[in-house]
Design a protein around this motif. Structure first.
Motif, PDB file in Angstrom:
ATOM      1  N   SER A 162       0.863  -1.167   0.000  1.00 52.17           N
ATOM      2  CA  SER A 162       0.000   0.000   0.000  1.00 52.17           C
ATOM      3  C   SER A 162       0.907   1.227   0.000  1.00 52.17           C
ATOM      4  O   SER A 162       2.122   1.090   0.013  1.00 52.17           O
ATOM      5  N   ASP A 170      -3.150   9.557   7.928  1.00 52.71           N
ATOM      6  CA  ASP A 170      -2.924   8.476   6.965  1.00 52.71           C
ATOM      7  C   ASP A 170      -3.851   7.295   7.264  1.00 52.71           C
ATOM      8  O   ASP A 170      -4.593   6.826   6.402  1.00 52.71           O
ATOM      9  N   TYR A 227      -7.644   5.343   5.277  1.00 50.83           N
ATOM     10  CA  TYR A 227      -7.919   3.962   4.877  1.00 50.83           C
ATOM     11  C   TYR A 227      -9.134   3.388   5.597  1.00 50.83           C
ATOM     12  O   TYR A 227      -9.812   2.518   5.068  1.00 50.83           O
ATOM     13  N   GLN A 232      -2.153  -0.692   6.582  1.00 47.84           N
ATOM     14  CA  GLN A 232      -1.670   0.680   6.627  1.00 47.84           C
ATOM     15  C   GLN A 232      -0.937   1.033   7.916  1.00 47.84           C
ATOM     16  O   GLN A 232      -0.162   1.991   7.920  1.00 47.84           O
TER      17      GLN A 232
END
Lengths: 231, 99
Positions: free
Chosen positions: A68, A149, A153, A186
């Motif tokens: 990812s 971040d 996701y 992630q």
């Protein structure tokens, strides 16, 4: 976090476009104001945009055995807020949709919402919160960037779960399945992104603390304290 | 200490790379022929959606015709970004030295 071209039913595409549009429009308005009132801050805006370009091109392997990429939107969210970040994120997502077949035009609204709005909103408020309670600046930047971040996701997983609820277990079961793919993968990437953005933030404080004070990102006292610490 | 953040960054990346190296060795030894490890999370999600009988209603207008050309555009993206970052940090540094 890119939802691929055509992978959302048309009504969900329309819904996410409708949600994202006001953010982007207000972002463009703020951008115009920044160009007029804070010209000296433009280089930092360019650097934050460039950061999204670099970090979102790096696909990295994660503990779940798949790859990812970080989002890089944390830096701009901290310095310029979520509205301006939505404009920067849109540019990157357009580049990837048109030239790389990564993400897509129909899913652009949904991808803007997760990467360039929802994540940055979380990052922005974590930074503001950390600043208000007097948490160490670099720890705050790390937390803001990493969670910006990661939350991107989580939102992607939620968007897919809403559009494709599982036959047994509905939205929740489907959300769990997508969250394992996206959000769990992630976690290590978010940590790396947080550390790198904290480092870049240090360089920005070293070179142009005056702009950060002007943009109300740091107070005079904070800059003084950080300079004395010299970490 | 002057370089605390730099050291933390390097250590984080080394730990990350170390975990990858160990895990990759394990995955490669258990991989069946024809299988590919370390695919993208985006396509794993797409597979789940398609396995439930959904067909995408729109396809990309243009797709990079090969993996090499896709890499070209990814590199171009990173290169453009790095150029801007390097330019402005260099500009600020030079200015600070001159003043």
């Amino acid at each position: 976090m890119h939802i691929m071209e055509g992978f959302l039913p048309w009504y969900w595409c329309a819904f996410w476009f409708a949600v994202s549009l006001p953010f982007v429009l207000y972002g463009i308005y703020l951008l115009n104001r920044l160009v007029k009132e804070h010209r000296d801050a433009l280089p930092l805006l360019a650097v934050s945009g460039a950061f999204v370009f670099v970090l979102s091109s790096l696909k990295m392997p994660s503990v779940t055995g798949s790859c990812s990429h970080p989002t890089g939107t944390g830096l701009s969210a901290i310095m310029f807020g979520p509205f301006l970040t939505s404009v920067l994120g849109m540019i990157v997502l357009l580049y990837q949709a048109l030239l790389l077949a990564h993400g897509g035009l129909t899913t652009l609204g949904a991808n803007i919402f997760s990467m360039a709005i929802a994540g940055p909103v979380v990052g922005y408020w974590i930074y503001r919160g950390g600043k208000a309670i007097g948490l160490n600046t670099f720890v705050t930047v790390f937390l803001a960037a990493a969670l910006c971040d990661l939350f991107t996701y989580v939102v992607t997983s939620l968007q897919l779960a809403l559009a494709f609820p599982a036959e047994t277990g509905g939205i929740l079961a489907s959300f769990t399945a997508f969250a394992i793919i996206f959000a769990v993968t992630q976690i290590p990437l978010a940590i790396i992104e947080g550390v790198i953005i904290a480092l870049i933030f240090k360089y920005i404080i070293q070179s142009r603390p005056d702009i950060l004070i002007k943009l109300n990102v740091l107070s005079q006292d904070q800059v003084k304290k950080i300079r004395e610490l010299s970490i | 200490m002057k370089y605390t953040l730099e050291i933390i960054t390097v250590i984080t990346i080394l730990v990350f790379a170390g975990i990858f190296a160990v895990q990759n060795a394990h995955i490669q030894s258990t991989l069946k022929p024809g299988e590919e490890a370390w695919s993208g999370a985006d396509s794993s999600a797409a597979e789940i959606i398609q396995s439930n009988g959904y067909t995408p209603w729109f396809t990309p207008i243009w797709e990079p015709p090969s993996g090499e050309i896709e890499t070209l555009f990814f590199c171009l993206q990173a290169a453009l970004g790095s150029l801007v970052i390097g330019y402005f940090f260099g500009y600020y540094r030079g200015k600070a030295v001159r003043d």
